[in-house]
Enzyme design. Structure first.
Site, PDB file in Angstrom:
ATOM      1  N   SER A 183     -30.289  -0.932  17.935  1.00  0.00           N
ATOM      2  CA  SER A 183     -30.253  -0.760  19.386  1.00  0.00           C
ATOM      3  C   SER A 183     -30.641   0.662  19.747  1.00  0.00           C
ATOM      4  O   SER A 183     -30.380   1.610  18.983  1.00  0.00           O
ATOM      5  CB  SER A 183     -28.843  -1.044  19.910  1.00  0.00           C
ATOM      6  OG  SER A 183     -28.699  -0.628  21.264  1.00  0.00           O
ATOM      7  N   TYR A 204     -19.969  -0.629  18.748  1.00  0.00           N
ATOM      8  CA  TYR A 204     -21.298  -1.235  18.618  1.00  0.00           C
ATOM      9  C   TYR A 204     -22.358  -0.173  18.359  1.00  0.00           C
ATOM     10  O   TYR A 204     -23.199  -0.310  17.459  1.00  0.00           O
ATOM     11  CB  TYR A 204     -21.607  -2.002  19.899  1.00  0.00           C
ATOM     12  CG  TYR A 204     -22.982  -2.624  19.965  1.00  0.00           C
ATOM     13  CD1 TYR A 204     -23.224  -3.889  19.429  1.00  0.00           C
ATOM     14  CD2 TYR A 204     -24.038  -1.969  20.588  1.00  0.00           C
ATOM     15  CE1 TYR A 204     -24.480  -4.473  19.498  1.00  0.00           C
ATOM     16  CE2 TYR A 204     -25.292  -2.542  20.667  1.00  0.00           C
ATOM     17  CZ  TYR A 204     -25.511  -3.790  20.120  1.00  0.00           C
ATOM     18  OH  TYR A 204     -26.764  -4.360  20.189  1.00  0.00           O
TER      19      TYR A 204
END
Length: 249
Positions: free
Chosen positions: A134, A148
């Site tokens: 990401s 995350y």
């Protein structure tokens, strides 16, 4: 020319929207696709149900693929999980931290550990591993889900190390730094928070979501021999977000 003719490709996390799009793109490029997910699904020429955080299931899946089809050429690790309990480290439970890291980082570790040996043993040896990360791994964010983001940063470092470690073996390892891709789940995040999308769009240079076609095309390129001199890197698929200081009004 099709990019992946006669290549055997494993798509992990195949039941998700992006996983399905990548599997479909691989198939259109001539690949034989094995779709793997913990949920029941119909993605790929051959479907497998496996928990990708369970080492014994991951190892058995790869062994079975190679026993059946005689080779392995591409691994796409599409694993990812965002948890509503994942916020600031100051407010995140240890259980949430562990759950998020297992889903986003440990699963990719296990896939690389048990899948890459088959790439090395395929004749001729070599192949491509693409790991889902990401853009949050490349920036600091006051509002990020921190477990995350940390897990995806771990994916990037694991990718970098493996890519360098395996560079002379002809196995390439790269990551994709996903930005906002148009999926129902991504839209739902913003729909739950009225006005949130408008606030975010201010910081997106292109001012839009990426498409599934753009995402799957990038991953197909990294899977193919056309990207043969690319390894140990994280490719931004984020419309310029991680490079932007200001954007057009």
């Amino acid at each position: 020319m099709s990019l992946l003719v006669d290549k055997v490709c494993v798509v992990n996390g195949a039941a998700s929207t992006i996983g399905r799009a990548v599997a479909d793109r691989f198939a259109r490029e001539g690949a034989f696709v094995i779709g793997v997910d913990k949920d029941d699904h119909t993605v790929g020429n051959h479907t497998v149900r496996a928990d990708l955080t369970d080492e014994s299931q991951v190892q058995a899946m790869y062994d079975d693929v190679v026993d059946r089809y005689g080779r392995l050429d591409v691994i796409y690790n599409n694993m990812g999980l965002m948890d509503r309990g994942d916020q600031s480290v100051l407010d995140t439970s240890l259980q949430t931290w562990r759950t998020v890291h297992d889903a986003n980082l440990t699963s990719i570790f296990l896939s690389c550990k048990h899948g890459i040996p088959h790439l090395l043993n395929t004749e001729p040896s070599g192949g491509s591993v693409i790991n889902s990360a990401s853009f949050l791994a490349a920036v600091g964010s006051a509002t990020a889900p921190m477990a995350y983001a940390a897990a995806k940063a771990g994916v990037v470092q694991l990718t970098r190390d493996l890519g360098v470690h395996l560079a002379r073996s002809k196995v390439r390892v790269n990551a994709v730094l996903f930005g906002p891709i148009e999926t129902p789940d991504q839209r739902a995040v913003f729909d739950r928070n009225p006005g949130a999308l408008e606030k975010r769009l201010v910081h997106w240079p292109m001012g839009r979501f990426g498409t599934l076609e753009e995402a799957s095309g990038t991953i197909a390129f990294l899977a193919s021999d056309d990207s043969g001199f690319i390894t140990a890197t994280a490719v931004p698929l984020d419309g310029g977000i991680t490079e932007a200081f200001t954007v057009p009004e």
